[in-house]
Design an enzyme around this catalytic site. Structure first.
Site, PDB file in Angstrom:
ATOM      1  N   SER A  45      60.840  43.438  -7.957  1.00  0.00           N
ATOM      2  CA  SER A  45      61.053  44.680  -7.142  1.00  0.00           C
ATOM      3  C   SER A  45      60.110  45.823  -7.262  1.00  0.00           C
ATOM      4  O   SER A  45      60.074  46.464  -6.478  1.00  0.00           O
ATOM      5  CB  SER A  45      62.675  45.088  -7.178  1.00  0.00           C
ATOM      6  N   ASP A 346      66.338  55.166  -6.429  1.00  0.00           N
ATOM      7  CA  ASP A 346      67.615  54.972  -6.065  1.00  0.00           C
ATOM      8  C   ASP A 346      68.491  54.491  -7.477  1.00  0.00           C
ATOM      9  O   ASP A 346      69.522  53.791  -7.399  1.00  0.00           O
ATOM     10  CB  ASP A 346      67.561  53.447  -5.412  1.00  0.00           C
ATOM     11  N   HIS A 349      64.535  51.835  -9.085  1.00  0.00           N
ATOM     12  CA  HIS A 349      63.427  52.078  -8.981  1.00  0.00           C
ATOM     13  C   HIS A 349      63.193  53.352  -8.700  1.00  0.00           C
ATOM     14  O   HIS A 349      63.728  54.238  -8.396  1.00  0.00           O
ATOM     15  CB  HIS A 349      62.941  51.271  -7.483  1.00  0.00           C
TER      16      HIS A 349
END
Length: 374
Positions: A45, A346, A349
């Site tokens: 991610s 978040d 990240h």
């Protein structure tokens, strides 16, 4: 003498800041000197630009507030805007990388491809399952991404020699990957000792991936390490303790950061072995750990809110504005008024601004090591 040394130290600090804060002073596209015509990305991610949302359109990353700052819509990037790979592409003068699974994307021949998938692991899902660890987000682990890469090169190359010729002027990013192997293990009840025992196997998987991309024809490869995860809201929340000795001076969890450093040290040793085994390839360690620490330790000077350096922008609950039960993208989860004041987007990240500063630090660190001809 002490005063003179202090002034000199301050001047050197100001010069370093000016190079990172104002890259236009030394050229807005420093990687252009390498004349890369393509970038190929493997990972999770930290670098996925839209593969996971094509595997599973129901994930939170497929909807706002993800992407709200730069794109005004969700693109599958796990941030409010751009990622480090986007800034690396901009620095090289290359268009943003299309996610491999986006078959509707306008294919710019030769400009590269992004194979990274959010939630992916270095070890295959079946290997993790043998350790009683599930991979809950995707089965598109590093070996799957390498198979996609192989298919892609079969499509764009006439033969192996043609691929080697084409890829001589490409940059390969192998990672960051491996962080999720540890994340899943820790959040599924494995001990620090259990996870530490996984490190050699995870690093071996990354090493084998680098060997494979060099086999495709890669001449320049960057292999990023892990972040200081003990500074992230998700871990600060899950492993919060009243024991002050568990934290460093910046309120990061020492045990978790030590785990990241152990992984990184093992990875650097693997890179040394890879260099000996592949003397014609340039293999560079991507120091995400110290890039993040530079941003974190200088947060107020970089314009981040000093009181919120370890708080999520998108999230709520507890000391770090993060909750595993109600994460960013869930109904009624608030977003801070100005994401540029936060490092964490978040809880897992980073924000676009944090990634931008990290990318600047990383680019200036790796550029001389890539040995590009001027």
């Amino acid at each position: 003498m002490a005063t003179t040394n202090s002034v000199l130290s301050l001047l050197l600090t100001l010069i370093a800041f000016s190079l990172l804060l104002f890259p236009r002073c030394i050229g807005a596209h420093p990687l252009k000197v390498c004349m890369f015509d393509a970038i190929y990305q493997l990972g999770d991610s930290i670098s996925d630009t839209g593969n996971l949302i094509r595997e599973n359109p129901a994930v939170a990353f497929a909807r706002l507030p993800y992407g709200e700052t730069s794109f005004k819509k969700a693109t599958g990037r796990c941030s409010n805007g751009l990622l480090m790979i986007d800034y690396i592409a901009l620095s090289a003068g290359i268009p943003f990388l299309s996610p491999y699974l986006d078959k509707d994307a306008l294919f710019v021949r030769g400009c590269g491809e992004n194979f990274a998938v959010a939630g992916s692991t270095a070890l295959p899902a079946q290997i993790l399952a043998e350790k009683n660890i599930s991979s809950p987000v995707t089965n598109s682990s590093l070996n799957v991404q390498l198979d996609w890469m192989s298919t892609h090169f079969n499509d764009i190359c006439y033969n192996a020699d043609d691929c080697i010729k084409k890829l001589q002027t490409a940059l390969f990013m192998v990672g960051e990957v491996g962080g999720n192997d540890y994340n899943y293990a820790l959040f599924q009840g494995k001990t620090f000792e259990d996870v530490r025992d996984m490190v050699p196997e995870v690093v071996q998987a990354i090493k084998e991936a680098v060997t494979r991309v060099i086999g495709f024809g890669a001449a320049r490869v960057v292999v990023p390490g892990n972040f200081p995860i003990g500074c992230f809201p998700i871990y600060l929340t899950a492993f919060q303790t009243n024991n002050s000795a568990a934290y460093d001076e910046f309120h990061c969890l020492l045990g978790l950061n030590n785990l990241s450093m152990y992984h990184n040290d093992q990875l650097k040793e693997a890179i040394e072995d890879l260099r000996k085994e592949n003397p014609n390839a340039i293999i560079v360690y991507g120091d995400y750990y110290n890039a993040f620490q530079w941003v974190h330790h200088h947060a107020p000077l970089l314009g981040f809110d000093a009181a919120s350096t370890q708080k999520s922008c998108c999230g709520n609950g507890g000391d770090y504005e993060f909750s595993l039960e109600k994460m960013c993208g869930a109904p009624c989860v608030p977003v801070c008024p100005n994401p540029d004041e936060r490092i964490s987007w978040d809880g897992v990240h980073l924000t676009q601004k944090a990634y931008h500063y990290m990318a600047n630090w990383l680019i200036h660190d790796i550029l001389p090591k890539l040995h590009c001809k001027v």
